[in-house]
Design a protein around this motif. Structure first.
Motif, mmCIF file in Angstrom:
data_model
loop_
_atom_site.group_PDB
_atom_site.id
_atom_site.type_symbol
_atom_site.label_atom_id
_atom_site.label_comp_id
_atom_site.label_asym_id
_atom_site.label_seq_id
_atom_site.Cartn_x
_atom_site.Cartn_y
_atom_site.Cartn_z
ATOM 1 N N ARG A 181 0.838 -1.206 0.000
ATOM 2 C CA ARG A 181 0.000 0.000 0.000
ATOM 3 C C ARG A 181 0.876 1.261 0.000
ATOM 4 N NH1 ARG A 181 -2.182 0.786 5.481
ATOM 5 N NH2 ARG A 181 -0.261 1.974 5.540
ATOM 6 N N ASP A 182 1.934 1.243 0.817
ATOM 7 C CA ASP A 182 2.805 2.430 0.898
ATOM 8 C C ASP A 182 3.618 2.628 -0.386
ATOM 9 O OD1 ASP A 182 1.837 3.001 3.368
ATOM 10 O OD2 ASP A 182 3.588 2.283 4.486
ATOM 11 N N LEU A 183 4.047 1.531 -0.991
ATOM 12 C CA LEU A 183 4.775 1.661 -2.262
ATOM 13 C C LEU A 183 3.865 2.222 -3.348
ATOM 14 C CD1 LEU A 183 6.858 -1.661 -2.349
ATOM 15 C CD2 LEU A 183 7.793 0.654 -2.265
ATOM 16 N N LYS A 184 2.646 1.736 -3.360
ATOM 17 C CA LYS A 184 1.688 2.244 -4.368
ATOM 18 C C LYS A 184 1.471 3.739 -4.201
ATOM 19 C CE LYS A 184 -1.948 0.507 -6.330
ATOM 20 N NZ LYS A 184 -3.202 -0.170 -6.686
ATOM 21 N N ALA A 185 1.425 4.163 -2.963
ATOM 22 C CA ALA A 185 1.160 5.587 -2.696
ATOM 23 C C ALA A 185 2.251 6.486 -3.254
ATOM 24 C CB ALA A 185 1.007 5.798 -1.186
ATOM 25 N N ILE A 186 3.454 5.953 -3.408
ATOM 26 C CA ILE A 186 4.527 6.788 -3.966
ATOM 27 C C ILE A 186 4.869 6.364 -5.402
ATOM 28 C CG2 ILE A 186 5.482 7.405 -1.722
ATOM 29 C CD1 ILE A 186 7.733 5.358 -2.194
ATOM 30 N N GLY A 187 3.961 5.632 -6.006
ATOM 31 C CA GLY A 187 4.144 5.284 -7.423
ATOM 32 C C GLY A 187 5.169 4.199 -7.656
ATOM 33 N N LEU A 188 5.445 3.390 -6.644
ATOM 34 C CA LEU A 188 6.444 2.337 -6.802
ATOM 35 C C LEU A 188 5.840 0.953 -6.563
ATOM 36 C CD1 LEU A 188 9.550 3.978 -5.040
ATOM 37 C CD2 LEU A 188 9.150 3.697 -7.489
ATOM 38 N N GLY A 189 4.553 0.840 -6.779
ATOM 39 C CA GLY A 189 3.882 -0.431 -6.513
ATOM 40 C C GLY A 189 3.627 -1.257 -7.762
ATOM 41 N N ASP A 190 4.363 -0.973 -8.848
ATOM 42 C CA ASP A 190 4.143 -1.749 -10.076
ATOM 43 C C ASP A 190 4.493 -3.218 -9.864
ATOM 44 O OD1 ASP A 190 3.417 0.506 -11.358
ATOM 45 O OD2 ASP A 190 5.171 0.631 -12.673
ATOM 46 N N CYS A 191 3.647 -4.100 -10.412
ATOM 47 C CA CYS A 191 3.995 -5.520 -10.388
ATOM 48 C C CYS A 191 4.801 -5.837 -11.651
ATOM 49 C CB CYS A 191 2.744 -6.375 -10.291
ATOM 50 S SG CYS A 191 1.626 -6.160 -11.665
ATOM 51 N N GLY A 192 5.196 -7.093 -11.797
ATOM 52 C CA GLY A 192 5.887 -7.498 -13.017
ATOM 53 C C GLY A 192 7.396 -7.488 -12.929
ATOM 54 N N ALA A 193 7.944 -7.366 -11.722
ATOM 55 C CA ALA A 193 9.410 -7.395 -11.595
ATOM 56 C C ALA A 193 9.936 -8.735 -12.103
ATOM 57 C CB ALA A 193 9.807 -7.194 -10.139
ATOM 58 N N GLY A 194 10.994 -8.679 -12.884
ATOM 59 C CA GLY A 194 11.607 -9.908 -13.390
ATOM 60 C C GLY A 194 10.774 -10.615 -14.441
#
Lengths: 747, 178
Positions: A417-430
């Motif tokens: 939730r906190d990562l999403k709030a700062i625009g860093l909650g994208d999935c799909g890593a790797g």
């Protein structure tokens, strides 16, 4: 108040001194007292790199314009005032929140408010003015980061698997070994005379891709053996790997190098590379060419011989002894997630961005950064989240992301939730969405086509259909380089591209060479096949076609690599061929400009790469350092610090003398008595350091000062020493010229 | 201690009508036309892919122009890099004037669908943590000049200045009519 004043007590003294020296070298360059080639390699070895258009010209889409910078240069054809790139070394990618905050501050104050994570776990800042670099270095040094040898012909950042210490498949945690080797070789005298860069990587296991040992000059894969009933740690050691235009798989140097041999053996390899590696032709100067030329058996024999005979350097023990003390401590107690409520999007994110550590109840979270970019504000807020969820434990990755380690499972939803709030909650890593790209034409002088532009386009398109992608496609890797030099690591991708161009009528059209079937796993186990060159604007459709054909044609759980190998280059070419057609300009003018760039495409903006820098001899470096020390001595004298001025001037003479001695004896110690003795024998007694009229007067300046170490210091005596140091350095230059002339005329 | 690293940001009225990459061709055109006086225009850098990031930048030797998206608020940020003559108030006025010229130029650009900048708010930033840390002391040191220049820029008699709490932030104030 300056940053130097403010941070003087927080910087390691040696680093502070090096930065002062670089600042003095900058001042001397401005006065024209340091040759631009020597200064270029000097700044490269401090991480200050050139950037596109720093040669003072740029094509604006219609015409090539001059950029009227002031005439001062910081290297051949490189203007002082032109913005440049600063590469910041992050050994094994390890960052703590305080360091992340400082990186954010520097990006805001000196760059374009972006921290860029590279494919070798560095951080890069772009559009930096060279005049700001000493303060940047000081602010980094105050939090334990150095940029020394981030560029140039030196040992670059030592990389390691970002999961080291928490990975299920590792043999042991390679982190402290990477750290020990990084700092042992940093500035080591035996790594200062390379003809080209030298890259090192460590992996905890042979099968995973996380460290890409096979593409490195030197790589270690963790091993444990039982010797005399004891479990002994060590490494399978590989040498001579590398990508670039001519990729080489690393060769096995030794199946098992015991841990206590790692540092001395790396030093011996460095010494052989410095002595026998190519210096004139930079295109053949990497270690891979030396290994190829000698053969691995002969190379091994020479290194082992060097290991036996090289002078003792007990300093490696200091770094090695730190290894058992290394410990990463989780900041929070491990608690399982169990049935806790999960926010929307959490499960998709967790499926790709969360790795369950071998330590029960903990996870490593990948923060996916688009194109490796994170804004200064995001970096500061990510530092907060690191403290809140992971303690001190963040790392950069070679896939241009950042991982937070030791996150308790029960806090993952809150972190998401906190990562999403700062625009860093994208999935799909790797996954296929997480496209890797080097800077390319955005900022790199060697870039031919826009790797970042293409990567951004592919990321955007693939992210939109991420949920519906076939599972076999989802985990493919796409990697893009702006040219054949392979900074985007396209050779080891399932689908790789590197930039080139083709002439169509009177136009030049941006293209990418398509590379298929590289092996990302097994530490970059095999390299891709070049299939053909495709216009940049056709690549997204080609990716759809390739992945579609793979899904339709794969047999069982056949990998993309195996599919490419099975159907063969001819069939792959048949898939690619329809996309090679360039439509006429009047029908598709967009084909004639690059992604993210509205200008009509040209290759006229390419410059001379600084990747290798100039090959500058140890002697030239030594003289440059001596001159900077003499300059510092003058400043100290002007400031009334007579003893410090005298000592610095004496040091300048010693540095110049040592630089001369190193021509004949690269292992001359730094001890003043040894330098003076060798200098006397090799250069004064032989009358090379000898003036026709003044005879031995200039050498006597050094001898006299050396013997009068306990003299009293007054303004007059200090001034005399400073003046003598400058005369001594001039005489050293003359002696060097005389020596070279003598060498040339000797039979 | 004062600084020349002054930044000024004017916010757009309707951020949602402007596409993320709309400013790339505009800034390239400025370079082609050498549209900004007294600036050596170098290149365009686009970070539209970064959430609430610096957006699209026109890099110049003297200072950068950015269609900045920091904190989710799109606006034209001019960030001075090279020294300017005069005292702090004079330098601030010059930076405001350069930023305002850039805003006018954008407002006249036909490709931007009549973008308009707000005249009731102004962000002033000092991009120099050594000379101007984000403290009350820095605010007090510059308050008079900040208030005076902001008021005359916004065409009001008085402004209030809002400063972020985080001491790690750059010193910046949002000036709004009192």
């Amino acid at each position: 108040m300056t940053w130097k004043d403010k941070l003087i007590d927080r910087m390691p003294p040696q680093w502070a001194q090096e930065i002062d020296l670089f600042e003095a070298q900058m001042a001397l360059r401005k006065q024209g007292k340091i040759d631009e080639k020597v200064f270029a390699e000097t700044r490269l070895r401090r991480g200050a790199y050139g950037q596109r258009y720093d040669n003072g010209q740029r094509h604006d889409g219609f015409t090539t314009r001059k950029l009227p910078y002031s005439p001062l240069t910081k290297g051949p054809d490189t203007y002082w005032d032109a913005p440049g790139m600063l590469r910041i070394k992050v050994p094994y990618g390890g960052l703590n929140p305080t360091q992340m905050e400082v990186l954010a501050e520097l990006a805001e104050e000196y760059s374009d408010a972006i921290c860029h994570v590279t494919t070798r776990q560095d951080i890069q800042l772009h559009f930096v003015h060279i005049d700001d670099t000493p303060d940047i270095f000081r602010r980094l040094a105050a939090v334990g980061i150095t940029t020394r040898e981030a560029c140039g012909n030196a040992v670059r950042n030592v990389t390691a698997c970002p999961l080291a210490g928490v990975c299920h498949t590792e043999v042991f945690d390679v982190t402290p070994y990477a750290k020990a080797l990084a700092f042992y070789l940093l500035g080591h005298p035996d790594t200062q005379d390379f003809g080209r860069k030298f890259k090192i990587a460590f992996s905890g296991c042979p099968d995973k891709p996380c460290a890409l040992v096979n593409i490195h000059d030197l790589g270690g894969i963790a091993q444990v053996r039982t010797i005399d009933g004891k479990q002994v740690r060590g490494f399978a050691l590989y040498v001579g790997g590398g990508l670039g235009a001519v990729p080489h798989q690393a060769k096995l140097f030794d199946e098992f190098v015991p841990e206590e041999e790692l540092l001395p053996l790396a030093r011996a390899i460095g010494r052989v590379f410095a002595r026998l590696g190519e210096k004139k032709n930079r295109n053949r100067a990497r270690l891979k060419f030396l290994v190829q030329k000698l053969g691995i058996d002969e190379f091994r024999r020479l290194v082992l011989e060097e290991r036996r005979t090289m002078p003792e350097d007990p300093s490696w023990r200091r770094f090695f002894d730190e290894i058992p003390r290394y410990k990463e401590t989780p900041a929070f107690e491990a608690v399982q997630l169990n049935g806790a409520r999960r926010p929307e999007g959490f499960d998709a994110w967790a499926a790709t961005n969360v790795y369950h550590q071998k330590q029960p109840g903990y996870a490593t979270v990948t923060v996916a950064l688009p194109l490796g970019d994170i804004s200064a504000r995001q970096m500061r807020l990510l530092a907060d989240l690191t403290r809140r969820y992971a303690g001190e434990n963040a790392r950069t990755t070679i896939e241009q992301n950042i991982v937070l380690r030791w996150v308790p499972h029960n806090r993952l939803p809150e972190l998401y939730r906190d990562l999403k709030a700062i625009g860093l909650g994208d999935c799909g890593a790797g996954t296929i969405v997480d496209v890797t790209a080097c800077p390319g034409t955005d900022t790199c002088k060697l870039g031919i086509a826009s790797s970042r532009g293409l990567a951004g386009e592919l990321r955007w398109r693939l992210a939109a259909k991420q949920a519906t992608l076939d599972p076999s496609v989802r985990n493919l890797r796409i990697k893009i380089s702006g040219c054949f030099n392979s900074c985007g690591q396209h050779h080891v991708a399932d689908i790789g591209f590197y930039g080139n161009s083709r002439n169509v009528g009177s136009y030049t059209v941006p293209h990418f060479q398509v590379m298929l079937g590289g092996q990302w796993a097994r530490n970059g186990g095999s390299y891709a096949l070049a299939i053909g060159s495709v216009p940049s604007k056709a690549i997204p459709d080609l990716v759809d076609a390739l992945t579609g054909r793979y899904v339709a044609g794969r047999q069982g759980d056949e990998s993309f690599q195996a599919w490419c190998a099975r159907i063969g280059k001819k069939a792959l070419k048949e898939i690619v061929d329809p996309f090679t057609v360039v439509p006429p300009h009047d029908q598709r003018p967009d084909f004639y400009s690059d992604w993210g760039d509205v200008r009509e495409f040209t290759i006229g903006d390419m410059g001379t790469g600084e990747c290798a820098g100039e090959v500058v001899t140890l002697t030239s470096f030594g003289f440059s350092q001596a001159e900077a020390e003499a300059f510092e001595a003058q400043l100290l004298l002007d400031g009334g610090q007579y003893q410090a001025a005298d000592e610095k001037a004496y040091q300048a003479m010693l540095t110049a003398a040592r630089a001369l001695v190193q021509i004949e004896n690269p292992d001359v110690p730094t001890d003043p008595a040894a330098i003076v003795s060798e200098f006397r024998t090799r250069f004064v007694d032989t009358k090379i350091f000898w003036d026709t009229y003044a005879h031995g007067q200039f050498s006597n300046y050094l001898f006299a000062r050396h013997e009068a170490a306990d003299a009293r210091y007054t303004a007059d005596t200090a001034r005399k020493t400073v003046e003598e140091a400058n005369l001594f350095i001039d005489a050293a230059h003359k002696a060097h010229a005389k020596y070279r002339q003598k060498q040339q005329t000797s039979p | 201690m004062s600084t020349h690293k002054i930044g000024v940001k004017f916010f757009v009225k309707e951020a949602t009508t402007v596409a993320g990459d709309a400013f790339v061709p505009v800034f390239h055109r400025w370079i082609q036309q050498q549209a900004v006086p007294d600036h050596l225009l170098v290149d365009v850098a686009d970070y539209a892919h970064v959430h609430d990031g610096p957006g699209t930048l026109l890099i110049a030797h003297e200072g950068n122009f950015a269609m900045d998206r920091d904190e989710g608020r799109l606006g034209l940020l001019y960030q001075r890099k090279q020294p300017l003559a005069g005292d702090f108030a004079q330098r601030l006025r010059l930076v405001v004037a350069i930023a305002r010229d850039a805003c006018r130029r954008l407002e006249c650009d036909l490709s931007l669908e009549a973008i308009k900048f707000r005249t009731d708010q102004l962000l002033i930033r000092l991009n120099d943590r050594l000379a101007a840390p984000n403290t009350n002391e820095t605010l007090q040191q510059h308050r008079r000049d900040l208030e005076a220049v902001a008021a005359e820029t916004l065409g009001v008699r008085a402004v209030t200045l809002q400063r972020p709490d985080d001491p790690r932030s750059l010193f910046q104030v949002l000036a709004v009519p009192a």
